[in-house]
Scaffold this motif. Structure first.
Motif, PDB file in Angstrom:
ATOM      1  N   TYR A 146       0.850  -1.193   0.000  1.00 43.54           N
ATOM      2  CA  TYR A 146       0.000   0.000   0.000  1.00 43.54           C
ATOM      3  C   TYR A 146       0.881   1.237   0.000  1.00 43.54           C
ATOM      4  N   LEU A 147       0.330   2.309  -0.570  1.00 46.16           N
ATOM      5  CA  LEU A 147       0.991   3.606  -0.601  1.00 46.16           C
ATOM      6  C   LEU A 147       0.061   4.621   0.061  1.00 46.16           C
ATOM      7  N   VAL A 148       0.609   5.424   0.975  1.00 44.79           N
ATOM      8  CA  VAL A 148      -0.189   6.437   1.667  1.00 44.79           C
ATOM      9  C   VAL A 148       0.419   7.802   1.412  1.00 44.79           C
ATOM     10  N   GLY A 149      -0.400   8.732   0.930  1.00 47.27           N
ATOM     11  CA  GLY A 149       0.021  10.110   0.751  1.00 47.27           C
ATOM     12  C   GLY A 149      -0.276  10.923   1.992  1.00 47.27           C
ATOM     13  N   ALA A 150       0.782  11.320   2.685  1.00 48.00           N
ATOM     14  CA  ALA A 150       0.678  12.239   3.823  1.00 48.00           C
ATOM     15  C   ALA A 150       1.532  13.464   3.513  1.00 48.00           C
ATOM     16  N   ASP A 151       1.514  13.853   2.235  1.00 46.23           N
ATOM     17  CA  ASP A 151       2.475  14.832   1.720  1.00 46.23           C
ATOM     18  C   ASP A 151       1.862  16.209   1.479  1.00 46.23           C
ATOM     19  N   GLY A 152       0.877  16.572   2.294  1.00 47.64           N
ATOM     20  CA  GLY A 152       0.431  17.950   2.354  1.00 47.64           C
ATOM     21  C   GLY A 152      -0.564  18.353   1.276  1.00 47.64           C
ATOM     22  N   GLY A 153      -0.942  19.639   1.329  1.00 46.28           N
ATOM     23  CA  GLY A 153      -1.995  20.139   0.468  1.00 46.28           C
ATOM     24  C   GLY A 153      -1.673  20.070  -1.011  1.00 46.28           C
ATOM     25  N   ARG A 154      -0.400  20.111  -1.376  1.00 50.61           N
ATOM     26  CA  ARG A 154       0.003  19.990  -2.783  1.00 50.61           C
ATOM     27  C   ARG A 154       0.422  18.554  -3.103  1.00 50.61           C
ATOM     28  N   SER A 155      -0.187  17.616  -2.448  1.00 48.07           N
ATOM     29  CA  SER A 155       0.192  16.208  -2.481  1.00 48.07           C
ATOM     30  C   SER A 155       0.504  15.671  -3.874  1.00 48.07           C
ATOM     31  N   THR A 156       1.727  15.200  -4.033  1.00 49.51           N
ATOM     32  CA  THR A 156       2.122  14.519  -5.266  1.00 49.51           C
ATOM     33  C   THR A 156       1.356  13.214  -5.425  1.00 49.51           C
ATOM     34  N   VAL A 157       1.178  12.495  -4.324  1.00 45.78           N
ATOM     35  CA  VAL A 157       0.470  11.210  -4.386  1.00 45.78           C
ATOM     36  C   VAL A 157      -0.964  11.419  -4.861  1.00 45.78           C
ATOM     37  N   ARG A 158      -1.647  12.403  -4.297  1.00 46.27           N
ATOM     38  CA  ARG A 158      -3.037  12.670  -4.710  1.00 46.27           C
ATOM     39  C   ARG A 158      -3.106  13.013  -6.193  1.00 46.27           C
ATOM     40  N   LYS A 159      -2.198  13.866  -6.651  1.00 48.46           N
ATOM     41  CA  LYS A 159      -2.215  14.279  -8.061  1.00 48.46           C
ATOM     42  C   LYS A 159      -1.914  13.103  -8.980  1.00 48.46           C
ATOM     43  N   LEU A 160      -0.917  12.292  -8.627  1.00 49.69           N
ATOM     44  CA  LEU A 160      -0.578  11.146  -9.470  1.00 49.69           C
ATOM     45  C   LEU A 160      -1.702  10.116  -9.491  1.00 49.69           C
ATOM     46  N   ALA A 161      -2.466  10.023  -8.408  1.00 49.10           N
ATOM     47  CA  ALA A 161      -3.584   9.089  -8.347  1.00 49.10           C
ATOM     48  C   ALA A 161      -4.797   9.594  -9.116  1.00 49.10           C
ATOM     49  N   GLY A 162      -4.779  10.876  -9.507  1.00 49.83           N
ATOM     50  CA  GLY A 162      -5.912  11.438 -10.234  1.00 49.83           C
ATOM     51  C   GLY A 162      -7.132  11.662  -9.375  1.00 49.83           C
ATOM     52  N   ILE A 163      -6.929  11.868  -8.087  1.00 52.44           N
ATOM     53  CA  ILE A 163      -8.048  12.111  -7.169  1.00 52.44           C
ATOM     54  C   ILE A 163      -8.390  13.594  -7.187  1.00 52.44           C
ATOM     55  N   GLY A 164      -9.638  13.913  -7.489  1.00 52.20           N
ATOM     56  CA  GLY A 164     -10.074  15.301  -7.545  1.00 52.20           C
ATOM     57  C   GLY A 164      -9.990  15.982  -6.194  1.00 52.20           C
ATOM     58  N   PHE A 165      -9.800  17.312  -6.237  1.00 51.72           N
ATOM     59  CA  PHE A 165      -9.613  18.090  -5.003  1.00 51.72           C
ATOM     60  C   PHE A 165     -10.464  19.363  -5.090  1.00 51.72           C
ATOM     61  N   PRO A 166     -11.784  19.209  -5.183  1.00 56.65           N
ATOM     62  CA  PRO A 166     -12.643  20.383  -5.361  1.00 56.65           C
ATOM     63  C   PRO A 166     -12.734  21.209  -4.084  1.00 56.65           C
ATOM     64  N   GLY A 167     -13.096  22.484  -4.262  1.00 49.75           N
ATOM     65  CA  GLY A 167     -13.254  23.347  -3.099  1.00 49.75           C
ATOM     66  C   GLY A 167     -13.410  24.798  -3.489  1.00 49.75           C
ATOM     67  N   VAL A 168     -13.010  25.672  -2.581  1.00 49.13           N
ATOM     68  CA  VAL A 168     -13.213  27.109  -2.715  1.00 49.13           C
ATOM     69  C   VAL A 168     -11.874  27.806  -2.491  1.00 49.13           C
ATOM     70  N   THR A 169     -11.525  28.734  -3.379  1.00 45.67           N
ATOM     71  CA  THR A 169     -10.318  29.538  -3.218  1.00 45.67           C
ATOM     72  C   THR A 169     -10.703  31.010  -3.249  1.00 45.67           C
ATOM     73  N   SER A 170     -10.142  31.796  -2.327  1.00 50.17           N
ATOM     74  CA  SER A 170     -10.427  33.225  -2.264  1.00 50.17           C
ATOM     75  C   SER A 170      -9.120  33.986  -2.104  1.00 50.17           C
TER      76      SER A 170
END
Length: 514
Positions: A151-175
């Motif tokens: 298993y691989l776990v991404g605990a690499d912060g808000g700009r997570s490389t693991v999340r991006k490489l996995a193609g997991i969406g990160f929807p939300g609000v930016t102001s």
């Protein structure tokens, strides 16, 4: 060689998860792209239920530097409203001022003591999943290489490389607003304390309480003592002058912001105390939540799964409890006794908690923003906080003590974090937190053994510890605790409910052994 788990990110969440896995007999490898702990002053403390969780692992005292068990705080803040928590009959909100570098230091020491390998200056550049594991591409001091893990776990912060490489969406609000500026500085000349302990700034008639976000017509001001030679000063500002994010925050810029927000001209100088007191600026707020916390053999924890405004300090409370929830479930999967669907319950349980922090962090920003409309809403909200029930609800929201997982048990404690209590065993008095140090499931008979739980629980003795104790005023006759501290099943003193216990054991801890 195939590793059990590769964790990407050696911040507090990644290190705590590594320790949880190691307690359960799993040996993870932790990778971090930095060559050493940064020492950057980020979180200034721990807030909420996480302190009780750390107490369950024997980590509260070394992290906080405080003796005994965690204690609730008398005052806190929500959206620049002071919360007078000593008005509550039951105050659920715990807090401890401790810099993040100290948290990381203790958690890394603990992880290494448990046999965890931490490899620094190692950056993940890609990975590929297959039915039996994950191949991780790594670039380290010796060049490019690969690691194999189940298993691989991404605990690499808000700009997570693991999340991006996995193609997991990160929807939300930016102001773009507010702009947050903070620094630890030498106690400024001209600062005066009132008899009530508030701070008077030179040229500003309005006193500011320590530790509290104070809303003005132009923003928010915060001041808090850090040690005798340093104070933390912060501002939040809406509609201020343009900011060049490529340049670091200077004390002159912070001083100008203080003047715009408060009207005070406050001379600033670097703190005398050695430490990570680098001034920091955050432009706007970014509130995002991963669409899913699991993608096959890839999982996300902490800021890799959610980012939000830091107001009220919910980040480590949320992230470390993600790790506690995931740790025992992932270990159960790797050890071969996890019931079907247990690992999927990580997303099912923790994603809604992320949504609640998503909600209240945005609500707090809105309550602090300038304008007559916000002022009117604040007047109404202030009236509501006069009622103890409403105050208690906000305190529970900030603490995370309102979290209740869905469990198949009608007892009032079922699904909640176990209450603090002391019981008497054959070895003497013991707190529940002390019984939980091994990170294993616990079945606690608080009636001195009259419920006869040994028989129904016999098939799970390899993975569930049975403790017999007496308690003067027990909240239940028996408690079945998950390793993350939540009550999976409970029964009153006169009703053992052996069938319910067996169902709970099977549901959370797999099939029993004959």
């Amino acid at each position: 060689m195939t590793n059990d788990v590769v964790i990407v990110g050696a911040g507090p969440v990644g290190l705590f998860l590594a320790g949880e896995l190691a307690l359960a007999g799993v040996r993870p490898v932790v990778l971090d792209r930095l060559p050493a702990r940064s020492g950057e002053q980020r979180a200034n403390g721990l807030v909420g239920q996480v302190l009780r969780l750390l107490d369950h692992r024997g980590l509260y005292q070394p992290i906080s530097g405080l003796p005994g068990a965690p204690r609730p705080v008398a005052r806190f803040v929500f959206g620049a409203f002071p919360l007078e928590l000593d008005r509550l009959d039951h105050n659920p909100l715990y807090a401890a001022p401790v810099p993040q570098h100290r948290i990381e230091e203790v958690l890394e020491e603990r992880a290494r003591e448990l046999g965890v390998t931490v490899r620094r200056d190692c950056e993940v550049t890609g990975f590929r999943q297959d039915p039996s594991g994950v191949t991780v591409d790594v670039h380290g001091p010796d060049g490019a290489g690969q690691l194999r893990a189940r298993y691989l776990v991404g605990a690499d912060g808000g700009r997570s490389t693991v999340r991006k490489l996995a193609g997991i969406g990160f929807p939300g609000v930016t102001s773009a607003d507010p702009v947050f500026r903070v620094a630890h500085v030498r106690p400024p000349e001209g600062l005066r304390l009132t008899d009530s302990g508030e701070v008077l700034l030179p040229g500003c008639p309005t006193p500011f309480p320590f530790y509290t976000h104070t809303r003005t017509d132009h923003g928010v001001f915060v001041i808090a003592p850090f040690d005798p030679d340093a104070v933390m000063i912060a501002t939040m500002e809406w509609g201020g002058p343009p900011v060049d994010q490529r340049t670091p925050l200077t004390l002159d810029e912070l001083r100008a912001g203080i003047h715009r927000v408060t009207g005070a001209d406050l001379p600033l100088a670097p703190a005398r105390t050695a430490g990570p007191f680098t001034p920091r600026r955050t432009v706007g707020h970014n509130t995002r939540l991963a669409e899913r916390y699991r993608d096959g053999r890839v999982l996300l924890v902490g800021d890799a799964a959610h980012v939000h405004a830091a107001t009220g300090g919910p980040g480590l409370n949320l992230g470390l409890q993600d790790a506690a929830n995931l740790g025992w479930k992932l270990a159960a999967e790797l050890r071969g006794w996890a019931p079907p669907g247990l690992l999927d319950s990580y997303h099912r349980e923790r994603h809604p908690i992320g949504e609640r922090v998503f909600m209240h962090s945005q609500a707090q920003i809105a309550l602090m923003s300038p304008g007559p409309g916000t002022t009117a809403v604040r007047a109404l909200f202030g009236e509501l906080l006069e009622q103890p029930d409403n105050l208690g609800r906000i305190a529970a929201l900030m603490a995370g003590s309102d979290v209740r997982y869905q469990v198949d048990c009608p007892h009032p404690l079922a699904g909640l974090f176990v209450p603090e209590l002391t019981a008497s065993t054959a070895e003497g008095p013991v707190r529940i937190a002390e019984l939980a140090r091994a990170g294993r499931p616990l079945l606690i008979d608080l009636t001195g053994g009259t419920l006869g739980l040994e028989g129904p629980a016999a098939g799970w003795k390899d993975r569930v510890d049975l403790v017999t104790a007496d308690c003067a005023q027990p909240p239940a006759g028996a408690l079945l605790l998950r390793p993350d501290g939540y009550v999976a099943w409970a029964a009153d003193s006169g009703r053992a409910d052996p069938d319910g216990l067996v169902r709970a054991l099977r549901h959370w801890f797999g099939a029993g052994r004959s």
